[in-house]
Write a protein that holds these residues in place. Structure first.
Motif, short mmCIF file in Angstrom:
data_model
loop_
_atom_site.label_atom_id
_atom_site.label_comp_id
_atom_site.label_asym_id
_atom_site.label_seq_id
_atom_site.Cartn_x
_atom_site.Cartn_y
_atom_site.Cartn_z
N MET A 137 26.09 79.21 -10.97
CA MET A 137 26.17 77.82 -10.61
C MET A 137 27.38 77.19 -11.29
O MET A 137 27.63 77.44 -12.45
CB MET A 137 24.88 77.12 -11.07
CG MET A 137 24.25 76.34 -10.00
SD MET A 137 22.58 75.70 -10.24
CE MET A 137 22.32 75.51 -11.93
N PHE A 138 28.13 76.39 -10.57
CA PHE A 138 29.28 75.73 -11.16
C PHE A 138 28.87 74.32 -11.60
O PHE A 138 27.84 73.80 -11.23
CB PHE A 138 30.46 75.70 -10.18
CG PHE A 138 30.20 74.90 -8.93
CD1 PHE A 138 30.50 73.56 -8.87
CD2 PHE A 138 29.66 75.51 -7.80
CE1 PHE A 138 30.28 72.83 -7.73
CE2 PHE A 138 29.42 74.78 -6.65
CZ PHE A 138 29.73 73.44 -6.62
N GLU A 139 29.70 73.73 -12.43
CA GLU A 139 29.40 72.40 -12.99
C GLU A 139 30.03 71.31 -12.14
O GLU A 139 31.19 71.39 -11.77
CB GLU A 139 29.95 72.31 -14.42
CG GLU A 139 29.25 73.21 -15.40
CD GLU A 139 27.82 72.80 -15.67
OE1 GLU A 139 27.53 71.59 -15.76
OE2 GLU A 139 26.96 73.70 -15.77
N LEU A 140 29.26 70.28 -11.84
CA LEU A 140 29.76 69.11 -11.14
C LEU A 140 29.85 67.96 -12.13
O LEU A 140 29.09 67.88 -13.08
CB LEU A 140 28.78 68.69 -10.03
CG LEU A 140 28.70 69.52 -8.77
CD1 LEU A 140 27.61 68.97 -7.86
CD2 LEU A 140 30.01 69.54 -8.03
N SER A 141 30.78 67.05 -11.87
CA SER A 141 30.83 65.84 -12.69
C SER A 141 29.56 65.04 -12.40
O SER A 141 28.90 65.23 -11.38
CB SER A 141 32.07 65.01 -12.34
OG SER A 141 31.90 64.42 -11.06
N HIS A 142 29.23 64.15 -13.31
CA HIS A 142 28.03 63.33 -13.16
C HIS A 142 28.07 62.54 -11.84
O HIS A 142 27.08 62.48 -11.12
CB HIS A 142 27.89 62.38 -14.37
CG HIS A 142 26.70 61.51 -14.31
ND1 HIS A 142 25.42 62.02 -14.43
CD2 HIS A 142 26.57 60.17 -14.14
CE1 HIS A 142 24.56 61.03 -14.32
NE2 HIS A 142 25.22 59.89 -14.16
N HIS A 143 29.23 61.99 -11.52
CA HIS A 143 29.40 61.21 -10.29
C HIS A 143 29.20 62.10 -9.06
O HIS A 143 28.50 61.71 -8.11
CB HIS A 143 30.79 60.56 -10.30
CG HIS A 143 31.02 59.64 -9.16
ND1 HIS A 143 30.38 58.43 -9.03
CD2 HIS A 143 31.83 59.76 -8.07
CE1 HIS A 143 30.78 57.84 -7.92
NE2 HIS A 143 31.66 58.62 -7.33
N ALA A 144 29.81 63.27 -9.04
CA ALA A 144 29.68 64.19 -7.90
C ALA A 144 28.25 64.69 -7.76
O ALA A 144 27.75 64.87 -6.64
CB ALA A 144 30.66 65.35 -8.05
N LEU A 145 27.59 64.93 -8.89
CA LEU A 145 26.21 65.38 -8.86
C LEU A 145 25.30 64.33 -8.22
O LEU A 145 24.42 64.66 -7.43
CB LEU A 145 25.72 65.71 -10.27
CG LEU A 145 24.29 66.22 -10.39
CD1 LEU A 145 24.11 67.51 -9.60
CD2 LEU A 145 23.93 66.43 -11.85
N LEU A 146 25.56 63.07 -8.52
CA LEU A 146 24.76 61.99 -7.91
C LEU A 146 24.95 61.95 -6.39
O LEU A 146 24.00 61.75 -5.64
CB LEU A 146 25.10 60.65 -8.54
CG LEU A 146 24.58 60.45 -9.97
CD1 LEU A 146 25.07 59.12 -10.53
CD2 LEU A 146 23.08 60.54 -10.03
N TRP A 147 26.20 62.15 -5.94
CA TRP A 147 26.45 62.18 -4.49
C TRP A 147 25.79 63.39 -3.84
O TRP A 147 25.25 63.28 -2.74
CB TRP A 147 27.95 62.17 -4.20
CG TRP A 147 28.52 60.79 -4.30
CD1 TRP A 147 29.33 60.30 -5.29
CD2 TRP A 147 28.31 59.70 -3.40
NE1 TRP A 147 29.62 58.98 -5.06
CE2 TRP A 147 29.00 58.58 -3.90
CE3 TRP A 147 27.58 59.55 -2.22
CZ2 TRP A 147 29.00 57.35 -3.26
CZ3 TRP A 147 27.58 58.32 -1.59
CH2 TRP A 147 28.28 57.25 -2.11
N ALA A 148 25.82 64.52 -4.52
CA ALA A 148 25.17 65.72 -3.99
C ALA A 148 23.66 65.49 -3.87
O ALA A 148 23.04 65.85 -2.86
CB ALA A 148 25.45 66.92 -4.89
N GLN A 149 23.09 64.87 -4.90
CA GLN A 149 21.65 64.57 -4.86
C GLN A 149 21.34 63.55 -3.75
O GLN A 149 20.32 63.65 -3.08
CB GLN A 149 21.17 64.07 -6.22
CG GLN A 149 21.23 65.10 -7.32
CD GLN A 149 20.26 66.27 -7.14
OE1 GLN A 149 19.46 66.32 -6.22
NE2 GLN A 149 20.35 67.22 -8.04
N ALA A 150 22.23 62.57 -3.56
CA ALA A 150 22.02 61.57 -2.51
C ALA A 150 21.96 62.23 -1.13
O ALA A 150 21.13 61.87 -0.29
CB ALA A 150 23.12 60.52 -2.55
N LEU A 151 22.84 63.20 -0.89
CA LEU A 151 22.79 63.94 0.38
C LEU A 151 21.45 64.64 0.53
O LEU A 151 20.89 64.71 1.63
CB LEU A 151 23.92 64.98 0.44
CG LEU A 151 25.28 64.48 0.85
CD1 LEU A 151 26.30 65.61 0.76
CD2 LEU A 151 25.25 63.91 2.25
#
Length: 176
Positions: free
Chosen positions: A1-15
């Protein structure tokens, strides 16, 4: 698993949450065609979600789901398609699976490959219950909040949709 920034992780979770809402709507439908078309949309969005969370297998598995949902709606002849989709799912597992939970997703893909082409109504929904249980393991491994919530609520929705079938069957047996 690669690391996402906190902001990108929130967008991924929103999807994931958007996909979850579409999937819940789809799985609560009584009409098989709406069930399949809603799951086609949900699978497409989930593919992006899982790819952003770092699961190549999950992403490709959901893309395969999208193609499978689209194909089973348009094809009246079953032929070799379930075998083809199952083979592709197993090949994806051999190439991408890094954890046992991803093999659960592969098993789910094989099961649903046959269920979509050979089942309908209560049998299709029963296969989808098993499929969701298997996919729940991948959601837990990936820490996909929306995936976990989606799988659990979908299990409840599908199980609830099966209950009238069981009650009607029991009633028919009692009156016979």
């Amino acid at each position: 698993m690669f690391e996402l920034s906190h902001h990108a992780l929130l967008w991924a979770q929103a999807l994931g949450f958007i996909s979850m809402a579409v999937g819940w709507w789809a799985n609560s439908q009584k009409n098989d065609r709406q069930l399949l078309s809603g799951n086609l949309i949900a699978s497409s969005i989930t593919a992006i979600h899982l790819g952003l969370l770092g699961s190549s297998l999950g992403m490709f598995n959901q893309l395969l789901n999208a193609v499978r949902f689209a194909t089973c709606q348009k094809r009246s002849r079953r032929g070799f398609l379930p075998i083809l989709f199952s083979t592709v799912a197993i090949m994806q597992g051999l190439i991408f699976a890094e954890h046992w939970s991803e093999w659960c997703a592969v098993t789910s893909a094989v099961l649903i490959s046959f269920a979509l082409f050979y089942s309908s109504g209560a049998k299709l929904r029963s296969a989808m219950v098993i499929s969701n249980l298997l996919n729940l393991t991948l959601s837990v491994y990936l820490c996909s909040w929306s995936g976990i919530l989606y799988q659990v609520v979908t299990l409840l929705i599908l199980t609830r949709s099966l209950m009238p079938h069981k009650q009607a069957k029991c009633f028919d047996e009692q009156t016979a």
